[in-house]
Design a protein around this motif. Structure first.
Motif, PDB file in Angstrom:
ATOM      1  N   ILE A  27       0.975 -19.833 -11.761  1.00 25.50           N
ATOM      2  CA  ILE A  27       0.086 -18.704 -11.463  1.00 25.50           C
ATOM      3  C   ILE A  27       0.064 -18.487  -9.952  1.00 25.50           C
ATOM      4  CG2 ILE A  27      -2.249 -17.758 -11.761  1.00 25.50           C
ATOM      5  CD1 ILE A  27      -1.269 -18.557 -14.470  1.00 25.50           C
ATOM      6  N   ALA A  69      -9.301 -12.575  -8.794  1.00 26.14           N
ATOM      7  CA  ALA A  69      -9.583 -11.817 -10.024  1.00 26.14           C
ATOM      8  C   ALA A  69      -9.494 -12.791 -11.184  1.00 26.14           C
ATOM      9  CB  ALA A  69      -8.571 -10.690 -10.205  1.00 26.14           C
ATOM     10  N   ASP A  77      -3.809 -24.528 -22.405  1.00 28.51           N
ATOM     11  CA  ASP A  77      -3.227 -24.296 -21.073  1.00 28.51           C
ATOM     12  C   ASP A  77      -4.104 -24.796 -19.912  1.00 28.51           C
ATOM     13  OD1 ASP A  77      -1.220 -22.977 -22.468  1.00 28.51           O
ATOM     14  OD2 ASP A  77      -1.881 -20.960 -21.898  1.00 28.51           O
ATOM     15  N   ASP A 134       1.834  -7.334 -18.984  1.00 30.42           N
ATOM     16  CA  ASP A 134       1.138  -8.373 -19.762  1.00 30.42           C
ATOM     17  C   ASP A 134       0.895  -9.628 -18.933  1.00 30.42           C
ATOM     18  OD1 ASP A 134       1.132  -6.812 -22.025  1.00 30.42           O
ATOM     19  OD2 ASP A 134       2.383  -8.150 -23.241  1.00 30.42           O
ATOM     20  N   ARG A 166     -14.414 -16.920 -12.143  1.00 34.17           N
ATOM     21  CA  ARG A 166     -15.405 -17.533 -13.048  1.00 34.17           C
ATOM     22  C   ARG A 166     -15.553 -19.025 -12.772  1.00 34.17           C
ATOM     23  NH1 ARG A 166     -12.496 -13.963 -16.525  1.00 34.17           N
ATOM     24  NH2 ARG A 166     -11.215 -15.655 -17.367  1.00 34.17           N
ATOM     25  N   ARG A 169      -1.585  -8.911 -12.872  1.00 36.83           N
ATOM     26  CA  ARG A 169      -2.631  -7.916 -12.629  1.00 36.83           C
ATOM     27  C   ARG A 169      -2.027  -6.923 -11.659  1.00 36.83           C
ATOM     28  NH1 ARG A 169      -6.377 -12.197 -13.563  1.00 36.83           N
ATOM     29  NH2 ARG A 169      -7.625 -11.522 -15.338  1.00 36.83           N
ATOM     30  N   PHE A 193      -0.297 -13.069 -10.849  1.00 37.71           N
ATOM     31  CA  PHE A 193       0.680 -12.983 -11.939  1.00 37.71           C
ATOM     32  C   PHE A 193       1.108 -14.380 -12.356  1.00 37.71           C
ATOM     33  CE2 PHE A 193       4.629 -13.666  -9.361  1.00 37.71           C
ATOM     34  CZ  PHE A 193       4.113 -13.481  -8.093  1.00 37.71           C
TER      35      PHE A 193
HETATM   36  N1  UDP Z   1      -1.541 -15.043 -17.217  1.00 38.76           N
HETATM   37  C1  UDP Z   1      -0.585 -14.891 -18.205  1.00 38.76           C
HETATM   38  N2  UDP Z   1      -0.596 -15.722 -19.275  1.00 38.76           N
HETATM   39  C2  UDP Z   1      -1.508 -16.714 -19.433  1.00 38.76           C
HETATM   40  C3  UDP Z   1      -2.491 -16.877 -18.434  1.00 38.76           C
HETATM   41  C4  UDP Z   1      -2.469 -16.020 -17.348  1.00 38.76           C
HETATM   42  O1  UDP Z   1       0.293 -14.035 -18.099  1.00 38.76           O
HETATM   43  O2  UDP Z   1      -1.439 -17.450 -20.433  1.00 38.76           O
HETATM   44  C5  UDP Z   1      -1.545 -14.150 -16.048  1.00 38.76           C
HETATM   45  C6  UDP Z   1      -2.638 -13.106 -16.135  1.00 38.76           C
HETATM   46  O3  UDP Z   1      -2.148 -11.899 -16.692  1.00 38.76           O
HETATM   47  C7  UDP Z   1      -3.020 -12.911 -14.695  1.00 38.76           C
HETATM   48  C8  UDP Z   1      -2.737 -14.262 -14.028  1.00 38.76           C
HETATM   49  O4  UDP Z   1      -1.821 -14.926 -14.910  1.00 38.76           O
HETATM   50  O5  UDP Z   1      -2.198 -11.938 -14.080  1.00 38.76           O
HETATM   51  C9  UDP Z   1      -3.955 -15.103 -13.812  1.00 38.76           C
HETATM   52  O6  UDP Z   1      -4.677 -15.202 -15.010  1.00 38.76           O
HETATM   53  P1  UDP Z   1      -6.135 -15.854 -15.056  1.00 38.76           P
HETATM   54  O7  UDP Z   1      -6.019 -17.310 -14.835  1.00 38.76           O
HETATM   55  O8  UDP Z   1      -7.024 -15.100 -14.154  1.00 38.76           O
HETATM   56  O9  UDP Z   1      -6.584 -15.708 -16.550  1.00 38.76           O
HETATM   57  P2  UDP Z   1      -7.373 -14.546 -17.259  1.00 38.76           P
HETATM   58  O10 UDP Z   1      -8.511 -14.161 -16.407  1.00 38.76           O
HETATM   59  O11 UDP Z   1      -6.361 -13.478 -17.404  1.00 38.76           O
HETATM   60  O12 UDP Z   1      -7.777 -15.164 -18.554  1.00 38.76           O
END
Ligand code: UDP
Length: 237
Positions: free
Chosen positions: A91, A97, A128, A195, A102, A198, A175
């Motif tokens: 990531i 965001a 995960d 997908d 959170r 962001r 991403f």
């Molecule tokens: N993301 C993804 N697959 C996953 C988890 C995250 O493609 O299994 C991407 C998600 O689209 C975002 C970035 O990784 O662009 C960070 O995600 P985040 O940890 O903020 O999780 P979310 O808030 O989307 O649950």
């Protein structure tokens, strides 16, 4: 070309081909969020994501990043190198965001001075969870050297992508990348699409990605089409 199905994921299905070193990744219209608890189908989503991934991977290849992309064999079917997937979700974050806002006192929209790279253990069974280098090595998922190499490639990809998207009026808050091993090399695998990223409109700040689905906040199909219009305008000619 397409032979038996090897694996079906939440948004893509992987097929064997007559060459054991090559697979076909089919981008489907199905969409899930929250560990598969929320599901939907969106017309043309697979098409837009396949074309966006294809264009970005070709651009990254031209910049010296090795990817699993060989060629498109239809609008939604991508011929790729068969790789051994590294069980890490990489990531990359430029602007706060999603989950990071959170889990930590970080306000959405905060721009990070340095990009943040974090690793999640790619395991549906365990949800995960985030891990660090020591945990990844203890799990046998990777080595210290490989993690360092992946981190450097991810940072390089981020730099290239941020500029590329900026020129197309898109901000890249965060991403996810996945990598695979092939013949001693590390290749960028999976996808880079609406997908897995962001994407925020640079002018309005509006989401142009899967957050519209996660948060029920707008027309997903229109947003994906808008991103495709900016990244792969040639498919609309
Ligand atoms: N993301 C993804 N697959 C996953 C988890 C995250 O493609 O299994 C991407 C998600 O689209 C975002 C970035 O990784 O662009 C960070 O995600 P985040 O940890 O903020 O999780 P979310 O808030 O989307 O649950």
């Amino acid at each position: 070309m397409k032979m038996e199905q090897l694996y079906t994921g939440k948004a893509k299905t992987i097929y064997k081909t007559d060459d054991p070193t090559k697979l076909i990744s089919e981008f489907r219209d199905s969409l899930t969020a929250f560990d598969g608890k929320k599901k939907s189908e969106v017309d043309k989503k697979g098409y837009y994501n396949a074309q966006i991934t294809r264009k970005i991977y070709e651009m990254l290849e031209a910049e010296g990043i090795k990817t699993h992309l060989i060629e498109m064999v239809s609008d939604i079917d991508m011929l790729v190198d068969a790789v051994e997937i590294v069980k890490l979700e990489v990531i990359v974050r430029n602007i706060a965001a999603g989950s990071i806002t959170r889990k930590y006192p970080m306000k959405e929209g905060t721009i990070f001075e340095n990009p943040i790279i974090a690793f999640d253990y790619k395991s549906d069974e365990y949800g995960d969870p985030m891990l660090n280098n020591d945990i990844a090595v203890a799990l046998g998922v990777s080595t210290y050297e490989e993690i360092e190499h992946i981190r450097n490639i991810a940072l390089k990809i981020n730099k290239i992508l941020v500029d590329y998207l900026d020129e197309r009026g898109i901000l890249l808050p965060d991403f996810k990348l996945e990598f695979g091993r092939k013949d001693g090399d590390i290749l960028l695998a999976d996808e880079i699409s609406c997908d897995t990223c962001r994407f925020w409109d640079k002018e309005t700040g509006e989401s142009l990605d899967k957050d519209l689905f996660r948060q029920d906040k707008g027309n997903l199909s229109k947003a994906y089409e808008e991103v495709a219009r900016r990244i792969v305008p040639e498919i609309f000619e």
